[in-house]
Design an enzyme around this catalytic site. Structure first.
Site, PDB file in Angstrom:
ATOM      1  CB  SER A   1      54.435 -13.496  -0.831  1.00  0.00           C
ATOM      2  OG  SER A   1      53.971 -14.546  -1.635  1.00  0.00           O
TER       3      SER A   1
ATOM      4  CG  ASP B   1      53.855 -11.073  -8.672  1.00  0.00           C
ATOM      5  OD1 ASP B   1      54.121 -12.259  -8.943  1.00  0.00           O
ATOM      6  OD2 ASP B   1      53.712 -10.658  -7.509  1.00  0.00           O
TER       7      ASP B   1
ATOM      8  CG  HIS C   1      56.060 -12.879  -5.864  1.00  0.00           C
ATOM      9  ND1 HIS C   1      54.834 -12.283  -5.642  1.00  0.00           N
ATOM     10  CD2 HIS C   1      56.297 -13.643  -4.773  1.00  0.00           C
ATOM     11  CE1 HIS C   1      54.348 -12.681  -4.478  1.00  0.00           C
ATOM     12  NE2 HIS C   1      55.212 -13.503  -3.921  1.00  0.00           N
TER      13      HIS C   1
END
Length: 723
Positions: A592, A667, A699
């Site tokens: 991320s 995602d 995600h």
């Protein structure tokens, strides 16, 4: 700041001790968890602690009057029998005793139960072994909230229903356009501390709820590959600088079945946060934050007319304002409330009255309020968990509302969670630190040094896993002013005369902290696994990460990744000063924001990093959503230089090392467009890059697939860095 080095954990080698397996990078946190009391809490109006048995089949307790010895309160089978007696029309098969219960009295608790036909909130009496109250709710219920009078508000798709205590179902909203969403907690993409979309007043006669209009936001495609023919599931994903959702707050009156929209005004693209009912039920307080996120007004509204009443306070900032907490009204003083803000440097508490006058600053030194636990029985003191020691620890504090005097109630170095008995006399304290897996004690509030040990866990790895040495280190940021905290995990059988490859594991973004004074220093099991495979594993929390105050983050305004990268390079400088580090074999891994940082380092510091693995990476902040992205970067129209400077698309040409990008194909947080555009830029620049998709994940990658993911990452480092 006084230099603070925790030293290191050294575990002896055992004849039977082994390395972690790749499976245990995922299953290890459960398999080797320090022994504890599961779901522990104080029983109301008693000096008794309840918790679940280790096999989750019973609710147990420890009491002061029996020397804190464990006894059983109720078993899962007894609860099942009571359910069948009270609700014979439904079928119950409890896999475990309910994890979350709430004590109503010393002898009764509420629990959420799922049956084959309905869901239920039940009240169980431990003395009679009977269920004394049942509140059913539909299986399809979404955001479910039960009022004090047992009215139930719940969501179904994008609308709200109320089931009254008599069983009547009321349609609160009936919007057929899916772009109008009522009662959802997914408003403003759950930024600004939002975790709720519906709020009952104290009497259960009126319901406030978010109404989100996202019809003006473009559809964004997310492909589901599991169908015979792939299906496009559109989501609303307002990107930085683009049209965003419009949100209002509506109040529904159960008796009249009429709704009033609060007059929160223009512009429509603003954020409604901190929603709080006045105890009288006559008013609602809302934090109105402008889209620029630099001007906050705490407003009061009349729920009968929807009219704006007054602004109680305002905050303005040159960078950003990020409200995170609703108001907390003081019991017995319904014209006073606690307001939390980091406006003055650290998130702390301020006592205000409903005229908007500051009554008392309740802040203490540089302690950050992490969680308000509640008031003492006299409602003159507030108990809270605060972050101390430059972000490394948490402790229990109590502050007097009148004098502002603060008392620290726990003191052993480490990360504490705690709660106080309902009579205010006893503290249930649980902590760990680098050398202590888990300790649970009972302290006296008037004499916290008087401690009764309830549980002390042994090292769960002893005789099973040969745990590598872990050392916490202090560094200084790139500006030469700010202390930073890092961690080194040393390879198995470490020999300082040898040279080892390095895996840097990082995150680097807001609302996350990877290093602190708790068990394993917060290290993940994949970190331990890679150290056992022969790597130096290094992690550092750069400026911009959590629990260090507002100024620690403000330096990143309009240039996300720039100061973070500079700080991480100070960590690399520290590593290179060590004779045992192979400076030609340094790799980096993150997910991320950590994926963004990995790709940033691989392209901006290409001569330093030979291998990188970037999971779910942001590549260009113009592809990220409005609420988070514009807080730190403003809009692309306002800050074109900042967006250009931090974009990695035009940096792809700088790539020299081996880079693996991993992305969830579905995602909805960091959309796949980010990594796809980077791949395209690499192709145009003639740069080789490796890419792997997890087709059925969003995600993050969970379940057994996570083991597959870690195996792939380990293999990538072993193939391209270690050899």
């Amino acid at each position: 700041m006084k230099k603070y080095i925790l030293g290191f954990i050294v575990m002896g080698s055992f004849a039977t001790a082994q390395n972690l397996t790749i499976d245990e990078t995922v299953t290890g946190p459960r398999k080797y968890a320090p022994f504890t009391q599961i779901a522990q809490q104080w029983r109301k109006d008693s000096k008794s602690i309840s918790f679940l048995s280790a096999d989750y089949t019973s609710l147990r307790e420890k009491r002061a009057d029996n020397g804190w010895r464990a006894t059983t309160l109720v078993t899962k089978s007894e609860l099942e029998t009571a359910l069948k007696d009270k609700i014979p029309t439904d079928v119950f098969s409890l896999k475990m005793f309910p994890y979350e219960i709430e004590w109503k009295t010393a002898s009764t608790f509420d629990a959420a139960i799922s049956g084959s036909k309905n869901n239920y909130k039940v009240t169980y009496d431990i003395n009679s072994k009977k269920i004394t109250q049942v509140i059913p709710s539909p299986k399809e219920a979404g955001q479910l909230k039960i009022a004090s009078n047992n009215n139930i508000a719940w969501t179904k798709e994008n609308n709200i229903r109320i089931t009254t205590e008599s069983g009547t179902i009321i349609e609160v909203t009936n919007d057929t356009n899916k772009g109008i969403v009522n009662g959802s907690d997914y408003v403003h993409r759950q930024e600004f501390g939002i975790n709720n979309g519906i709020w009952w007043n104290e009497t259960g006669t009126q319901l406030a709820f978010y109404r989100k209009d996202e019809t003006m936001v473009g559809d964004y495609p997310i492909i589901n590959w599991n169908e015979r023919e792939a299906v496009n599931n559109n989501i609303k994903y307002p990107m930085a600088g683009m049209t965003s959702e419009n949100v209002t707050l509506v109040v529904f009156d159960v008796a009249s079945k009429k709704s009033i929209t609060l007059q929160t005004g223009e512009p429509k693209e603003q954020y409604l946060t901190m929603v709080t009912w006045d105890p009288s039920g006559k008013f609602i307080y809302i934090g109105i934050l402008n889209r620029e996120q630099n001007h906050l007004k705490l407003n009061q509204y009349n729920v009968q007319t929807g009219a704006f009443v007054k602004t109680l306070l305002e905050e303005k900032a040159a960078t950003w304002i990020e409200p995170q907490h609703a108001l907390t009204f003081v019991p017995k003083q319904t014209n006073q409330f606690i307001y939390q803000t980091d406006f003055y440097g650290y998130n702390q508490m301020f006592l205000y009255n409903t005229d908007g006058k500051l009554v008392k600053n309740l802040g203490y030194k540089d302690v950050i309020v992490k969680e308000i636990l509640g008031f003492d029985p006299t409602a003159t003191k507030v108990n809270y968990i605060g972050v101390t020691n430059s972000g490394l620890e948490t402790q229990l504090f109590q502050v007097d509302l009148k004098s502002g005097k603060t008392t620290q109630l726990t003191s052993v170095p480490g990360v504490h969670t705690a709660s106080i008995s309902s009579d205010g006399t006893l503290i249930l304290d649980q902590y760990s630190n680098t050398n202590t897996p888990n300790v649970i004690s009972v302290l006296e509030t008037k004499n916290p040094s008087k401690e009764t040990l309830v549980l002390k866990a042994e090292n769960p790895f002893n005789g099973k896993i040969d745990l590598p040495k872990i050392e916490m280190v202090d560094l200084v940021s790139a500006d030469g002013k700010t202390p930073l905290h890092g961690r080194i995990i040393y390879p198995k059988n470490f020999d300082a005369t040898k040279k080892y490859p390095v895996m840097v594991y990082l995150y680097g973004g807001s609302h996350a902290q990877l290093v602190n004074n708790k068990w394993l220093t917060g290290a993940g099991y994949f970190d331990l696994y890679m150290a056992q495979q022969g790597y130096i594993v290094f992690t550092m929390d750069n400026r911009g990460s959590d629990n260090r105050g507002k100024k620690f983050c403000d330096v990143n305004h309009r240039q996300l990744g720039v100061n973070e990268m500079a700080d991480q390079m100070k960590g690399i400088e520290f590593l290179k000063s060590k004779s045992f580090v192979d400076a030609d074999k340094i790799g980096v891994f993150g997910w991320s924001f950590g994926g963004y940082m990995t790709t940033t380092l691989m392209t901006n510091q290409a001569d330093t990093f030979k291998v990188g693995v970037a999971g779910g990476p942001v590549i260009d902040w113009k592809y990220y959503e409005v609420m988070y992205g514009e807080r730190y970067m403003d809009t692309p129209q306002e800050n074109p230089e900042g967006y250009a400077k931090t974009s990695l698309i035009d940096k792809a040409k700088n790539l020299k090392g081996r880079l693996l990008i991993i992305h969830g194909a579905q995602d909805p947080v960091v959309v796949q467009q980010n990594s796809m555009n980077f791949i395209e830029a690499c192709i145009k620049a003639g740069k080789q890059v490796d890419y792997f998709l997890y087709p059925n994940h969003e995600h993050n990658v969970g379940g057994y697939d996570r083991i597959h993911m870690y195996a792939k990452i380990a293999d990538y480092f072993n193939t391209h860095l270690k050899k």
